[in-house]
Design a protein around this motif. Sequence first.
Motif, PDB file in Angstrom:
ATOM      1  N   LYS A  79      -4.077   6.916   7.199  1.00 34.05           N
ATOM      2  CA  LYS A  79      -2.897   6.665   6.368  1.00 34.05           C
ATOM      3  C   LYS A  79      -2.819   5.180   6.011  1.00 34.05           C
ATOM      4  O   LYS A  79      -2.570   4.819   4.861  1.00 34.05           O
ATOM      5  CB  LYS A  79      -1.637   7.104   7.117  1.00 34.05           C
ATOM      6  N   ASN A  83      -2.834   3.277   2.475  1.00 35.52           N
ATOM      7  CA  ASN A  83      -1.822   2.301   2.048  1.00 35.52           C
ATOM      8  C   ASN A  83      -2.477   1.040   1.473  1.00 35.52           C
ATOM      9  O   ASN A  83      -2.025   0.500   0.466  1.00 35.52           O
ATOM     10  CB  ASN A  83      -0.900   1.921   3.212  1.00 35.52           C
ATOM     11  N   TYR A  98      -5.361   9.864   2.376  1.00 33.75           N
ATOM     12  CA  TYR A  98      -4.141  10.593   2.748  1.00 33.75           C
ATOM     13  C   TYR A  98      -4.445  12.063   3.036  1.00 33.75           C
ATOM     14  O   TYR A  98      -3.896  12.643   3.967  1.00 33.75           O
ATOM     15  CB  TYR A  98      -3.078  10.485   1.648  1.00 33.75           C
ATOM     16  N   THR A 110       3.184  10.416   4.771  1.00 36.16           N
ATOM     17  CA  THR A 110       1.846  10.557   4.178  1.00 36.16           C
ATOM     18  C   THR A 110       1.933  11.415   2.920  1.00 36.16           C
ATOM     19  O   THR A 110       1.279  11.124   1.912  1.00 36.16           O
ATOM     20  CB  THR A 110       0.851  11.157   5.195  1.00 36.16           C
ATOM     21  N   ASN A 113       3.516   9.281   0.202  1.00 39.03           N
ATOM     22  CA  ASN A 113       2.548   8.271  -0.253  1.00 39.03           C
ATOM     23  C   ASN A 113       1.517   8.907  -1.191  1.00 39.03           C
ATOM     24  O   ASN A 113       1.159   8.336  -2.214  1.00 39.03           O
ATOM     25  CB  ASN A 113       1.825   7.626   0.933  1.00 39.03           C
TER      26      ASN A 113
END
Length: 188
Positions: A79, A83, A98, A110, A113
């Motif tokens: 994760k 990012n 992800y 997650t 995102n």
Amino acid sequence: CPGRAAHDGVNRMTKALLEKDGVNWRQKLPPIPAVPLSAQTRWSVPSAGAPGANAPPAPAAAGGPDQAAAGMERARTLKEEGNELVKKGNHKKAVEKYSESLKLNQECATYTNRALCYLALKRYKEAAQDCTEALRLDPTNVKALYRRAQALKELKDYKSSIADIKSLLKTEPKNTAALRLLQELSRA
């Protein structure tokens, strides 16, 4: 995401057990049952269906606490790598990170995102699906509601988009991004 509710539940249980059994309440707990081998093998095979379709939340958990912890740690690392890729603007590669992370641990953040990446890649259906998954884990998640509203707007489902924004505003009435999107939607 659902961390606070879990903590509150743990605290309530601990308090109840303390009142019932005193400071040595842990000794009075029944032994933890062993997971039968048949169940372990069933869980360790990732499901062929969609992520999370009838699969237990963490397939790694079947191998015992060490394996589960390793799976969670790997999920967190993936994760974080995702990012970093988002910060560099590499949304396509971030989606891969992800997705790998979600195979190990289905976490609300997650999903939101990855939804952000899907929005950037104009893959609105996938963005909406990820937000729905996030909302299954945390029904009032502001990011999930906002991003799903954005995706639904792009998919021209204005009614559902407005419904998500209104749900979000119940939690955060002064959320300026949401208020702005609601204005755009009322003109659509």
